[in-house]
Design an enzyme around this catalytic site. Structure first.
Site, PDB file in Angstrom:
ATOM      1  N   LYS A   5       0.845  -1.233   0.023  1.00 29.42           N
ATOM      2  CA  LYS A   5       0.040   0.160   0.102  1.00 29.42           C
ATOM      3  C   LYS A   5       1.066   1.261   0.090  1.00 29.42           C
ATOM      4  CE  LYS A   5      -3.930  -2.184  -0.212  1.00 29.42           C
ATOM      5  NZ  LYS A   5      -3.544  -3.325  -0.591  1.00 29.42           N
TER       6      LYS A   5
HETATM    7  C1  LIG Z   1      -9.407  -2.420  -1.423  1.00 27.82           C
HETATM    8  C2  LIG Z   1      -9.067  -3.280  -0.357  1.00 27.82           C
HETATM    9  N1  LIG Z   1      -9.571  -3.559   0.733  1.00 27.82           N
HETATM   10  C3  LIG Z   1      -9.076  -4.243   1.442  1.00 27.82           C
HETATM   11  C4  LIG Z   1      -7.511  -4.813   1.482  1.00 27.82           C
HETATM   12  C5  LIG Z   1      -7.243  -5.433   2.616  1.00 27.82           C
HETATM   13  O1  LIG Z   1      -6.043  -5.309   3.341  1.00 27.82           O
HETATM   14  P1  LIG Z   1      -5.101  -6.159   3.917  1.00 27.82           P
HETATM   15  O2  LIG Z   1      -4.347  -6.765   2.882  1.00 27.82           O
HETATM   16  O3  LIG Z   1      -4.270  -4.950   4.984  1.00 27.82           O
HETATM   17  O4  LIG Z   1      -6.071  -7.208   4.839  1.00 27.82           O
HETATM   18  C6  LIG Z   1      -7.131  -4.835   0.462  1.00 27.82           C
HETATM   19  C7  LIG Z   1      -5.601  -5.064   0.300  1.00 27.82           C
HETATM   20  O5  LIG Z   1      -5.119  -5.446  -0.662  1.00 27.82           O
HETATM   21  C8  LIG Z   1      -7.644  -4.079  -0.714  1.00 27.82           C
HETATM   22  O6  LIG Z   1      -7.085  -3.742  -1.693  1.00 27.82           O
END
Ligand SMILES: Cc1ncc(COP(=O)(O)O)c(C=O)c1O
Length: 397
Positions: free
Chosen positions: A186
């Site tokens: 991210k």
């Molecule tokens: C749009 C979106 N929501 C939620 C998540 C979930 O995040 P995490 O990988 O920190 O669980 C991601 C991860 O790629 C995402 O792209």
């Protein structure tokens, strides 16, 4: 979107603070921690940067979505409207609570189509969950209006668009609740981490308790704390939070680099008549994490994507065929393939997605190409890349 590209001394210094005290947990151990409360520090800085009253940092973006829903009282049988184009975490977080993910079409913003949202509302709908995919946002004004009319909650998934704004407000702060991910890819990273932001004090205290087994966090004896309700463990560690403290301080620096690189790539494509850029809703400013555009049809988009790969241009995605981001490949959701039995409400209420008509989403996602914007490129590298991308696209038209 990778913060890990510019990882350095500031992050190391923050992590060292934690390692020197030896307190890796965010709660308790006051006497040992040399005044270091990295999760709390990150929460304060994030709330401040996002112009909200409260932030709760958590172990991941997926945890953040689950905790946000739970903190607002979403539970078994409640329906949550989410887009066909997102990441699987959207429906995972909903299913985790026994709630029901109701998929609806996306439009030329690549996010929730407000008309499709309105059509999907039932008496069981509790939340509208737009996902600001690939650096740009849903039409939050239209969605907020729908929420107000139907007494629904607006939960923004801003995991892929941190730093973007809508009507001058940071993405994530416009709705009742907003979520971020700080995973390794991210814009800013904790390694693994996430956050919920809100102006609602009750949601904040619910999130704080729910994400730590229901602990009430009163007093200084953890074992003597009471448990106002059932919870789970979605805590972030101090080590991850420490990285986040350093990264958040650099968010605006990262966003400026993203924007600069984005504009160079965009300029190179502006002269190609067949390229249509994704629509950014009026009042929105992208985070510039991706450059998103449409080609005239699916065949051309597929050809263009192949040309990009053949020409050695990395980081340009054709989401239509992607296993994780688009409903067409979510057979585990469609067939409810789970290790153990899911709550009965899910079996009873989940729409039969094998029969759903998402042709509107197919129309837009099938024509879309999304190019990741990196932070580490030199100006010369971005310019060469821009010419290469334009050349690959031209060769496919
Ligand atoms: C749009 C979106 N929501 C939620 C998540 C979930 O995040 P995490 O990988 O920190 O669980 C991601 C991860 O790629 C995402 O792209």
């Amino acid at each position: 979107m990778p913060g890990f590209e510019l990882f350095g001394d500031a992050e190391r210094k923050q992590v060292n603070d934690v390692l020197e005290s030896g307190v890796l947990m965010r709660y308790g151990f006051e006497g040992m921690r040399n005044g270091h409360w990295k999760a709390v520090e990150l929460e304060k800085a994030l709330a401040d940067r996002m112009q909200v009253k409260h932030a709760q940092v958590l172990s991941s973006g997926t945890s953040a979505l689950t905790v946000a829903l739970a903190s607002a009282g979403v539970g078994a049988g409640d329906e949550v409207i989410m887009p066909t184009f997102t990441f699987v975490a959207s429906f995972e977080s909903i299913l985790a609570l026994g709630a029901v993910p109701v998929l609806v079409d996306v439009d030329d913003t690549m996010t929730l189509d407000p008309v499709a949202v309105e059509n999907a509302i039932t008496e069981k709908t509790k939340v509208i969950m737009p996902v600001h995919m690939c650096g740009s946002m849903a039409d939050l004004k239209a969605l907020k209006h729908i929420c107000n009319q139907h007494n629904l909650l607006l939960l923004e998934d801003a995991c892929q668009a941190i730093g973007g704004t809508f009507e001058g407000k940071p993405l994530g702060s416009y709705g009742d609740l907003g979520c971020f991910s700080f995973d390794y890819v991210k814009t800013i990273t904790c390694g693994e981490g996430g956050a919920v932001i809100t102006n609602n004090e009750k949601y904040k205290s619910n999130a704080d308790h729910y994400s730590d087994h229901g602990h009430d966090h009163l007093g200084t004896d953890r074992g003597a704390e009471t448990h106002p309700f059932l919870g789970y463990n979605y805590r972030i560690s101090e080590l991850n939070a420490a990285v986040g403290v350093a990264q958040l301080a650099r968010l605006d620096e990262f966003l400026a680099i993203q924007k600069k690189n984005y504009l160079i790539l965009r300029e190179a494509l502006e002269g190609i008549d067949e390229v249509m850029f994704r629509r950014v809703p009026e009042g929105g400013v992208e985070s510039y994490a991706f450059l998103n555009f449409f080609l005239p049809d699916e065949t051309t988009a597929k050809k263009a994507h192949k040309a990009l790969v053949d020409d050695g241009v990395d980081g340009c995605f054709y989401w239509y065929d992607n296993n994780w981001h688009y409903y067409r490949k979510w057979e585990h959701l469609i067939n409810l393939k789970s290790l153990g039995k899911l709550p009965q409400d899910i079996y009873n209420q989940l729409p039969d997605y094998s029969k759903s008509d998402f042709s509107k989403s197919d129309h837009w996602v099938g024509r879309n190409i999304s190019c990741l914007i990196k932070l580490g490129w030199t100006k010369v590298e971005v310019k060469i890349r821009a010419q290469k991308i334009a050349g690959s696209i031209r060769s496919a038209i």
